[in-house]
Design a protein around this motif. Structure first.
Motif, short mmCIF file in Angstrom:
data_model
loop_
_atom_site.label_atom_id
_atom_site.label_comp_id
_atom_site.label_asym_id
_atom_site.label_seq_id
_atom_site.Cartn_x
_atom_site.Cartn_y
_atom_site.Cartn_z
N VAL A 1 -38.88 -16.14 18.52
CA VAL A 1 -38.44 -17.29 17.75
C VAL A 1 -39.20 -17.32 16.42
O VAL A 1 -40.40 -17.10 16.37
CB VAL A 1 -38.66 -18.60 18.53
CG1 VAL A 1 -40.12 -18.80 18.91
CG2 VAL A 1 -38.16 -19.80 17.74
N VAL A 2 -38.47 -17.57 15.33
CA VAL A 2 -39.08 -17.65 14.00
C VAL A 2 -39.65 -19.05 13.81
O VAL A 2 -38.94 -20.05 13.98
CB VAL A 2 -38.05 -17.36 12.90
CG1 VAL A 2 -38.73 -17.34 11.53
CG2 VAL A 2 -37.35 -16.04 13.15
N VAL A 3 -40.96 -19.11 13.47
CA VAL A 3 -41.64 -20.39 13.35
C VAL A 3 -42.48 -20.41 12.08
O VAL A 3 -43.18 -19.43 11.78
CB VAL A 3 -42.55 -20.67 14.57
CG1 VAL A 3 -43.32 -21.97 14.40
CG2 VAL A 3 -41.72 -20.73 15.84
N LYS A 4 -42.45 -21.52 11.34
CA LYS A 4 -43.34 -21.71 10.19
C LYS A 4 -44.56 -22.49 10.65
O LYS A 4 -44.44 -23.55 11.29
CB LYS A 4 -42.62 -22.48 9.09
CG LYS A 4 -43.45 -22.64 7.81
CD LYS A 4 -42.78 -23.56 6.82
CE LYS A 4 -41.59 -22.88 6.15
NZ LYS A 4 -41.04 -23.73 5.06
N ASN B 1 -33.59 -17.84 17.06
CA ASN B 1 -33.72 -16.57 17.77
C ASN B 1 -33.66 -15.40 16.80
O ASN B 1 -32.86 -15.40 15.86
CB ASN B 1 -32.57 -16.42 18.78
CG ASN B 1 -32.76 -17.29 20.00
OD1 ASN B 1 -33.86 -17.36 20.54
ND2 ASN B 1 -31.70 -17.95 20.45
N VAL B 2 -34.49 -14.40 17.05
CA VAL B 2 -34.46 -13.20 16.21
C VAL B 2 -34.75 -11.98 17.08
O VAL B 2 -35.55 -12.06 18.02
CB VAL B 2 -35.48 -13.31 15.05
CG1 VAL B 2 -36.92 -13.34 15.56
CG2 VAL B 2 -35.30 -12.20 14.03
N ASN C 1 -31.30 -21.77 24.49
CA ASN C 1 -30.88 -20.37 24.65
C ASN C 1 -31.81 -19.53 23.79
O ASN C 1 -31.74 -19.58 22.56
CB ASN C 1 -29.42 -20.20 24.21
CG ASN C 1 -28.87 -18.82 24.57
OD1 ASN C 1 -29.63 -17.90 24.83
ND2 ASN C 1 -27.57 -18.68 24.58
N PHE C 2 -32.70 -18.76 24.45
CA PHE C 2 -33.77 -18.09 23.71
C PHE C 2 -33.87 -16.62 24.11
O PHE C 2 -33.69 -16.28 25.28
CB PHE C 2 -35.10 -18.81 23.98
CG PHE C 2 -36.28 -18.22 23.26
CD1 PHE C 2 -36.22 -17.96 21.90
CD2 PHE C 2 -37.44 -17.90 23.93
CE1 PHE C 2 -37.31 -17.40 21.23
CE2 PHE C 2 -38.53 -17.36 23.27
CZ PHE C 2 -38.45 -17.11 21.92
N VAL C 3 -34.20 -15.76 23.14
CA VAL C 3 -34.27 -14.32 23.38
C VAL C 3 -35.57 -13.87 24.02
O VAL C 3 -35.74 -12.70 24.34
CB VAL C 3 -34.04 -13.52 22.07
CG1 VAL C 3 -32.67 -13.79 21.50
CG2 VAL C 3 -35.12 -13.85 21.04
#
Length: 469
Positions: A180-183, A121-122, A209-211
């Motif tokens: 969400v930070v994803v590569k 989460n960011v 649990n996600f923003v």
């Protein structure tokens, strides 16, 4: 010339390694009778331009007993190897390779197998990664005295994907949105506003649990929790699980609550059916098939208008209206429909009235005890400990009176909202059965006989049933 009659170079050969970091000495064309001096060896080393890292101690040993060194090459000088600089790199604030997907260990040492997914989460503006600059290398020196240059470390570069930005100096990467930070491919770093689960929420996925918004392309299994700052969309069903979203929740295949867990949305909840569940929504709850034996609370409306459109059993609470095709059943299953006030206020009122009864009971006991102590005081029979008790009970009585006044004031506030029920109505398109309780504001009506196509609303302090929708 040497004592053997030939130049020393005829008997002694000095060679260098390809990188000029090592000089070797070895003998040729000589036997055990060969002799030489240290000065001669040093001269030949100097003639070969070897001036750095010379081991004078080993030269002295060779000169003293040359026969011991005749069968092999001997290192007589060693240079300084260059140390290459270290490459710069990107330091991430998150695990982007999925290495943290493991059960969570509790403080008591047990393991929670439902906590296995670590979502990166960011929030907007939060740092995602730092760029660490390269480190300079250290130059070396050949045995010939030449400088051997070290390779410089390479600069690292951010690989920017979607919804990320850097500062002007390119020293840090930040999120441009919540998500969400994803590569992704080619190691690009992205921030996505939606977290997707391509399957069920079970022990392989764990609690979420996600923003942002969560999309689940499967079912949510019993006992699991999904929490989102945005919306939650489930293409399958939800069974005895906990779903909570600040936005809306949409469940394609329905809710089987089993009287466990809950579904709660800040805005709307949409589902094909709800059975034995607890569902809350800040605005509307929309169900296409049926609501059975459930506790339903909606800030505005509960709409059950599909081909079936059945509400039976449980309690349905809505701030404005409840609309259904059928309410109750031929077996007169108790079904409560309450409209005209926000569900949380209606439930708060019930709690306040319970607290008030308890407080009045306590006050009554306190007053009786004080009356007895007052009688003892009038008779001069009040001991020091009884006096202290009398003072303490006096404080208790004052607190109870103050608390009762506060409770009464809050109850009156809520009861005033119960009067504002002009828009409140219960609309039944097909049939409402006996056993149904209709509550509008502070008024209650029990349905005794089945009635078709009816609208319940408040008229001059009474709940009336009309055919006008």
């Amino acid at each position: 010339m040497t004592e053997q009659g030939m130049p020393l170079e005829y008997y002694v050969n000095v060679t260098l390694s390809q990188d000029k970091l090592v000089a070797y000495l070895h003998f040729t064309n000589c036997d055990e009778t060969f002799t030489c001096t240290v000065a001669q060896l040093e001269d030949i080393v100097k003639n070969q331009h070897i001036i750095h890292g010379v081991n004078h101690e080993i030269l002295a040993k060779i000169a003293s007993t040359p026969v011991a060194y005749m069968l092999e090459k001997t290192i007589i000088a060693t240079g300084d190897k260059p140390v290459d600089g270290k490459d710069g790199y990107i330091e991430y604030m998150y695990d982007l390779n999925g290495n943290e997907k493991r059960p969570l260990e509790r403080e008591d040492g047990t393991v929670n197998y439902k906590e296995v997914t670590s979502i990166n989460n960011v929030r907007k503006g939060q740092i995602i990664a730092k760029r660490i600059p390269p480190m300079d290398g250290t130059n070396g020196k050949a045995v010939t005295g030449e400088a051997l240059f070290a390779k410089a470390g390479k600069e690292a570069r951010f690989k920017l994907g979607k919804n990320v930005v850097t500062d002007t100096e390119q020293t840090a990467m930040y999120a441009a949105i919540d998500g969400v930070v994803v590569k992704t491919d080619r190691d690009k770093i992205n921030v996505f506003p939606i977290y997707e689960v391509n399957g069920d929420v079970d022990f392989n996925v764990g609690n979420i649990n996600f923003v942002g918004t969560v999309v689940i392309r499967g079912n949510v299994h019993p006992g699991f929790k999904v929490k989102a700052s945005g919306d939650i969309r489930v293409t399958g069903g939800v069974e005895a699980a906990e779903l909570e979203a600040e936005g809306s929740i949409e469940i394609s295949a329905g809710i089987l609550g089993q009287h466990k867990g809950f579904v709660k949305a800040g805005k709307n909840v949409k589902s094909s059916f709800i059975q034995d569940g607890t569902v809350e929504a800040g605005e509307d709850i929309v169900v296409s098939q049926s609501i059975m034996h459930s506790t339903i609370r909606a800030g505005k409306n509960v709409l059950c208008q599909g081909t079936k459109g059945l509400i039976v059993g449980g309690t349905i609470q809505a701030g404005d209206k409840v609309v259904a095709r059928t309410v109750g059943n031929s077996m007169s299953t108790v079904t409560a429909i309450e409209v005209g006030v926000l569900p949380e206020l209606r439930n708060e009122l019930i709690q306040l009235r319970t607290q008030m009864r308890s407080q009045m009971d306590n006050l009554d006991k306190t007053e009786k005890a004080l009356s007895l102590l007052d009688q003892m005081a009038a008779a001069g029979q009040l001991s020091p400990d009884k006096l202290a008790m009398r003072i303490k009970l006096g404080h208790t009585k004052k607190q109870a009176v103050d608390e009762l006044a506060h409770l009464k004031e809050r109850i009156l506030e809520i009861e005033k909202t119960l009067e504002d029920t002009d828009k409140a109505k219960v609309m039944v398109g097909s049939m409402v059965y006996g056993g149904t309780k209709i509550v509008i504001g502070r008024y209650t009506k029990f349905v005794k006989d089945p009635t078709s196509r009816v609208c319940f609303k408040l008229d001059n302090g009474d709940i009336v049933a009309t055919a006008n929708f």
